[in-house]
Design a protein around this motif. Structure first.
Motif, PDB file in Angstrom:
ATOM      1  N   VAL A  44       0.839  -1.186   0.000  1.00  0.00           N
ATOM      2  CA  VAL A  44       0.000   0.000   0.000  1.00  0.00           C
ATOM      3  C   VAL A  44       0.879   1.243   0.000  1.00  0.00           C
ATOM      4  O   VAL A  44       1.796   1.362   0.829  1.00  0.00           O
ATOM      5  CB  VAL A  44      -0.928   0.001   1.236  1.00  0.00           C
ATOM      6  N   VAL A  45       0.614   2.152  -0.942  1.00  0.00           N
ATOM      7  CA  VAL A  45       1.350   3.409  -1.048  1.00  0.00           C
ATOM      8  C   VAL A  45       0.331   4.548  -1.074  1.00  0.00           C
ATOM      9  O   VAL A  45      -0.614   4.515  -1.864  1.00  0.00           O
ATOM     10  CB  VAL A  45       2.217   3.450  -2.329  1.00  0.00           C
ATOM     11  N   ASP A  46       0.543   5.514  -0.212  1.00  0.00           N
ATOM     12  CA  ASP A  46      -0.373   6.666  -0.129  1.00  0.00           C
ATOM     13  C   ASP A  46      -1.830   6.224   0.031  1.00  0.00           C
ATOM     14  O   ASP A  46      -2.742   6.800  -0.563  1.00  0.00           O
ATOM     15  CB  ASP A  46      -0.227   7.582  -1.351  1.00  0.00           C
ATOM     16  N   GLY A  47      -2.049   5.164   0.805  1.00  0.00           N
ATOM     17  CA  GLY A  47      -3.397   4.688   1.072  1.00  0.00           C
ATOM     18  C   GLY A  47      -4.031   3.861  -0.034  1.00  0.00           C
ATOM     19  O   GLY A  47      -5.189   3.481   0.064  1.00  0.00           O
ATOM     20  N   VAL A  48      -3.278   3.550  -1.098  1.00  0.00           N
ATOM     21  CA  VAL A  48      -3.804   2.790  -2.236  1.00  0.00           C
ATOM     22  C   VAL A  48      -3.026   1.477  -2.354  1.00  0.00           C
ATOM     23  O   VAL A  48      -1.796   1.471  -2.367  1.00  0.00           O
ATOM     24  CB  VAL A  48      -3.669   3.598  -3.553  1.00  0.00           C
ATOM     25  N   CYS A  49      -3.751   0.370  -2.465  1.00  0.00           N
ATOM     26  CA  CYS A  49      -3.108  -0.923  -2.674  1.00  0.00           C
ATOM     27  C   CYS A  49      -2.642  -0.993  -4.124  1.00  0.00           C
ATOM     28  O   CYS A  49      -3.456  -1.001  -5.046  1.00  0.00           O
ATOM     29  CB  CYS A  49      -4.077  -2.063  -2.364  1.00  0.00           C
ATOM     30  N   VAL A  50      -1.326  -1.029  -4.330  1.00  0.00           N
ATOM     31  CA  VAL A  50      -0.776  -0.991  -5.685  1.00  0.00           C
ATOM     32  C   VAL A  50      -0.267  -2.359  -6.153  1.00  0.00           C
ATOM     33  O   VAL A  50      -0.130  -2.592  -7.350  1.00  0.00           O
ATOM     34  CB  VAL A  50       0.334   0.080  -5.805  1.00  0.00           C
ATOM     35  N   VAL A  51       0.028  -3.260  -5.206  1.00  0.00           N
ATOM     36  CA  VAL A  51       0.437  -4.632  -5.538  1.00  0.00           C
ATOM     37  C   VAL A  51      -0.258  -5.556  -4.539  1.00  0.00           C
ATOM     38  O   VAL A  51      -0.230  -5.303  -3.335  1.00  0.00           O
ATOM     39  CB  VAL A  51       1.966  -4.821  -5.432  1.00  0.00           C
ATOM     40  N   ARG A  52      -0.891  -6.608  -5.050  1.00  0.00           N
ATOM     41  CA  ARG A  52      -1.531  -7.567  -4.142  1.00  0.00           C
ATOM     42  C   ARG A  52      -1.504  -8.955  -4.765  1.00  0.00           C
ATOM     43  O   ARG A  52      -1.768  -9.119  -5.954  1.00  0.00           O
ATOM     44  CB  ARG A  52      -2.975  -7.163  -3.842  1.00  0.00           C
ATOM     45  N   TYR A  53      -1.182  -9.915  -3.946  1.00  0.00           N
ATOM     46  CA  TYR A  53      -1.284 -11.328  -4.311  1.00  0.00           C
ATOM     47  C   TYR A  53      -2.293 -11.946  -3.362  1.00  0.00           C
ATOM     48  O   TYR A  53      -2.221 -11.737  -2.152  1.00  0.00           O
ATOM     49  CB  TYR A  53       0.062 -12.044  -4.113  1.00  0.00           C
ATOM     50  N   ASP A  54      -3.245 -12.711  -3.903  1.00  0.00           N
ATOM     51  CA  ASP A  54      -4.198 -13.394  -3.041  1.00  0.00           C
ATOM     52  C   ASP A  54      -4.830 -14.558  -3.785  1.00  0.00           C
ATOM     53  O   ASP A  54      -4.648 -14.713  -4.987  1.00  0.00           O
ATOM     54  CB  ASP A  54      -5.256 -12.420  -2.492  1.00  0.00           C
ATOM     55  N   ASN A  55      -5.555 -15.367  -3.036  1.00  0.00           N
ATOM     56  CA  ASN A  55      -6.297 -16.472  -3.637  1.00  0.00           C
ATOM     57  C   ASN A  55      -7.725 -16.453  -3.097  1.00  0.00           C
ATOM     58  O   ASN A  55      -8.166 -17.323  -2.385  1.00  0.00           O
ATOM     59  CB  ASN A  55      -5.609 -17.825  -3.446  1.00  0.00           C
ATOM     60  N   GLU A  56      -8.409 -15.433  -3.526  1.00  0.00           N
ATOM     61  CA  GLU A  56      -9.819 -15.238  -3.181  1.00  0.00           C
ATOM     62  C   GLU A  56     -10.627 -16.456  -3.608  1.00  0.00           C
ATOM     63  O   GLU A  56     -10.406 -17.016  -4.688  1.00  0.00           O
ATOM     64  CB  GLU A  56     -10.292 -13.981  -3.912  1.00  0.00           C
ATOM     65  N   VAL A  57     -11.558 -16.861  -2.759  1.00  0.00           N
ATOM     66  CA  VAL A  57     -12.408 -18.021  -3.057  1.00  0.00           C
ATOM     67  C   VAL A  57     -13.091 -17.822  -4.409  1.00  0.00           C
ATOM     68  O   VAL A  57     -13.683 -16.781  -4.678  1.00  0.00           O
ATOM     69  CB  VAL A  57     -13.451 -18.227  -1.936  1.00  0.00           C
ATOM     70  N   GLY A  58     -12.947 -18.819  -5.271  1.00  0.00           N
ATOM     71  CA  GLY A  58     -13.576 -18.776  -6.592  1.00  0.00           C
ATOM     72  C   GLY A  58     -12.686 -18.199  -7.677  1.00  0.00           C
ATOM     73  O   GLY A  58     -12.879 -18.488  -8.848  1.00  0.00           O
TER      74      GLY A  58
END
Length: 98
Positions: A44-58
């Motif tokens: 998160v930079v300046d309150g904004v998620c700029v890079v994310r890795y996840d495995n959201e269901v579905g």
């Protein structure tokens, strides 16, 4: 068996930038994934998620880089963290204003 928290940490990179990493070991793969982990790694930079890795269901394993979303092949937690760190370095390089 319940999900077990493996790691939860926040790394501060600068006054305006931090990473948050959460990794759970789950008794069965989440829908869309084929491994025993549920995770969310966010930069998160300046309150904004700029890079994310996840495995959201579905949705399964995927990454967000800026406005773009793409599939990501999970192999190990260590490889996931290495890819995340590379993307943070890339983001910082591409968005430095020096």
């Amino acid at each position: 068996m319940k999900a077990t928290l493996v790691a939860r940490t926040r790394i501060v990179y600068a006054e305006n930038a931090f990473a948050e990493l959460v990794l759970w070991k789950v008794p069965a793969p989440v829908v869309g994934s084929s491994h025993e982990f549920k995770y969310r790694l966010a930069y998160v930079v300046d309150g904004v998620c700029v890079v994310r890795y996840d495995n959201e269901v579905g949705k399964g394993d995927h990454r967000h880089y800026g406005e773009k979303e793409s599939d990501h092949s999970f192999t190990t937690p260590e490889a996931l963290l290495a890819a995340f760190e590379r993307d943070i370095a890339r983001w910082n390089h591409e968005n430095s204003h020096s």
